[in-house]
Design an enzyme around this catalytic site. Structure first.
Site, PDB file in Angstrom:
ATOM      1  N   GLU A 188       0.844  -1.191   0.000  1.00 16.52           N
ATOM      2  CA  GLU A 188       0.000   0.000   0.000  1.00 16.52           C
ATOM      3  C   GLU A 188       0.881   1.244   0.000  1.00 16.52           C
ATOM      4  OE1 GLU A 188      -3.506   1.671   2.993  1.00 16.52           O
ATOM      5  OE2 GLU A 188      -1.694   0.818   3.855  1.00 16.52           O
TER       6      GLU A 188
ATOM      7  N   ASN B 205      -7.208   6.120  -1.677  1.00 24.04           N
ATOM      8  CA  ASN B 205      -6.123   5.185  -1.403  1.00 24.04           C
ATOM      9  C   ASN B 205      -6.367   3.999  -2.342  1.00 24.04           C
ATOM     10  OD1 ASN B 205      -4.248   3.393  -0.342  1.00 24.04           O
ATOM     11  ND2 ASN B 205      -4.701   3.906   1.785  1.00 24.04           N
TER      12      ASN B 205
ATOM     13  N   LYS C  22      -9.684   1.907  -1.628  1.00 22.59           N
ATOM     14  CA  LYS C  22      -9.857   1.404  -0.257  1.00 22.59           C
ATOM     15  C   LYS C  22     -11.197   1.821   0.335  1.00 22.59           C
ATOM     16  CE  LYS C  22      -7.164   1.206   4.066  1.00 22.59           C
ATOM     17  NZ  LYS C  22      -5.867   1.660   4.642  1.00 22.59           N
TER      18      LYS C  22
ATOM     19  N   GLU D 266      -6.181   8.938   7.485  1.00 21.63           N
ATOM     20  CA  GLU D 266      -6.755   8.436   6.231  1.00 21.63           C
ATOM     21  C   GLU D 266      -8.154   9.007   5.987  1.00 21.63           C
ATOM     22  OE1 GLU D 266      -6.032   4.466   4.770  1.00 21.63           O
ATOM     23  OE2 GLU D 266      -4.767   4.068   6.528  1.00 21.63           O
TER      24      GLU D 266
ATOM     25  N   CYS E  45      -4.813  -2.953   3.213  1.00 22.20           N
ATOM     26  CA  CYS E  45      -4.521  -2.713   4.625  1.00 22.20           C
ATOM     27  C   CYS E  45      -5.690  -3.039   5.549  1.00 22.20           C
ATOM     28  CB  CYS E  45      -4.037  -1.281   4.811  1.00 22.20           C
ATOM     29  SG  CYS E  45      -3.179  -1.015   6.385  1.00 22.20           S
TER      30      CYS E  45
ATOM     31  N   ASN F 165       0.323  -0.737   5.376  1.00 22.91           N
ATOM     32  CA  ASN F 165       1.258   0.058   6.177  1.00 22.91           C
ATOM     33  C   ASN F 165       0.653   0.082   7.578  1.00 22.91           C
ATOM     34  OD1 ASN F 165       2.899   2.616   4.215  1.00 22.91           O
ATOM     35  ND2 ASN F 165       1.926   0.791   3.417  1.00 22.91           N
TER      36      ASN F 165
END
Length: 311
Positions: A43, A103, A120, A139, A165, A190
């Protein structure tokens, strides 16, 4: 299928895209030399994990987002993939032509063509500035919730699904893809070793990571390839433990450290088929009429009324 997972060590704020892409190309070449046909990168592979830093959205876009893919910085990776005949999965921060931020991960075939895209869905963290925290997890500030769903693409004869993730911690992620006959699910992550929201023992960050990958591979009869970006990025530590997991739930390959490292396994796709035909034969054994709460409720609520026990 020859599957490689390319774990990355730290990418620091001072590292250029060109330097990072050279590392990716080097690992792609190593994977090809070890008979891999597909490589999983992490990621946000092209930059540091920038959601740990408080900044305004305009600064984040200017420094960390990709306006096109491939672009001039990333083109050498696509060129090497085409030369070697190796496909890959790559995570990065995407800025759309309309100015929306995601993302994102892409699926690239052995001819270096982008054949799939995932944005994501399960965004962790917060959008406010937590001034007392040792770092941020922003995020929810920098990205929108993905709008493409959980897709599955037939690439080189293999049904491949993608996630990113925090998605890996949610059982719905895998089940939606396994209901589309996914054989392999790939993901990058991550994951900070410190949880800023509650006092979680550091070892649980890796333990829960392993549990969800093993259980999800088994319960959905899929192979999973998971690639970390890890180690100390400008002093902020993230877990490693990149791995390849079989439909049996067994870990068949695992990274040994927290630096750039390629792990490879020759995965037997028929293993997943055997599980799908027997213990997890969805068509024969699933009862979705009893699972409606999964999509009808977001948060937990009161128990449903149950009929009285007879006799």
């Amino acid at each position: 299928m020859g599957l490689a997972v390319a774990q990355m060590g730290a990418v620091n704020l001072a590292d250029t895209r060109a330097a990072v892409v050279r590392r990716l190309v080097e690992m792609l070449r190593e994977a090809a030399a070890r008979q891999a046909e597909f490589v999983v990168f992490p990621e946000l592979a092209l930059t540091t994990f920038f959601p740990r830093y408080w900044m305004d959205e305009a600064e984040a876009v200017a420094r960390f987002f990709e306006k096109s893919m491939p672009n001039a910085d990333v083109q050498p990776l696509f060129d090497a993939a085409r030369e070697l005949g190796v496909g890959f999965y790559l995570g990065y921060a995407e800025l759309t032509p309309e100015g929306r931020r995601y993302n994102t991960a892409i699926l690239v075939d052995r001819g270096a063509n982008i054949v799939g895209k995932y944005r994501k869905i399960h965004l962790p963290g917060h959008a406010d500035h937590k001034t007392e925290a040792p770092f941020q997890h922003l995020e929810k500030k920098f990205f929108e919730v993905g709008d493409l769903g959980f897709g599955v693409w037939n690439t080189e004869g293999v049904n491949i699904g993608m996630c990113l993730c925090n998605d890996r911690r949610w059982p719905e992620t895998y089940r939606v893809m396994s209901l589309q006959s996914a054989e392999l699910i790939v993901l990058g992550y991550n994951t900070p070793s410190l949880n800023i929201h509650w006092n979680e023992p550091a070892h649980l960050r890796t333990t829960t990571h392993e549990i969800v990958l093993q259980a999800s591979a088994y319960q959905n009869a899929v192979w999973i390839g998971a690639a970390a970006k890890c180690g100390h990025e400008d002093g902020h530590h993230m877990i490693g433990s990149s791995m390849i997991v079989a439909p049996s739930g067994e870990i068949v390959a695992r990274a040994s450290g927290e630096e750039d490292e390629v792990i490879v396994a020759r995965i037997d796709l028929d293993m997943g088929r055997m599980f799908r035909e027997h213990v997890f034969n969805f068509a024969r054994h699933r009862s979705p009429q009893h699972y409606r709460l999964i999509v009808e409720r977001t948060g937990a609520g009161d128990p449903l009324p149950t009929p009285p026990v007879q006799g």
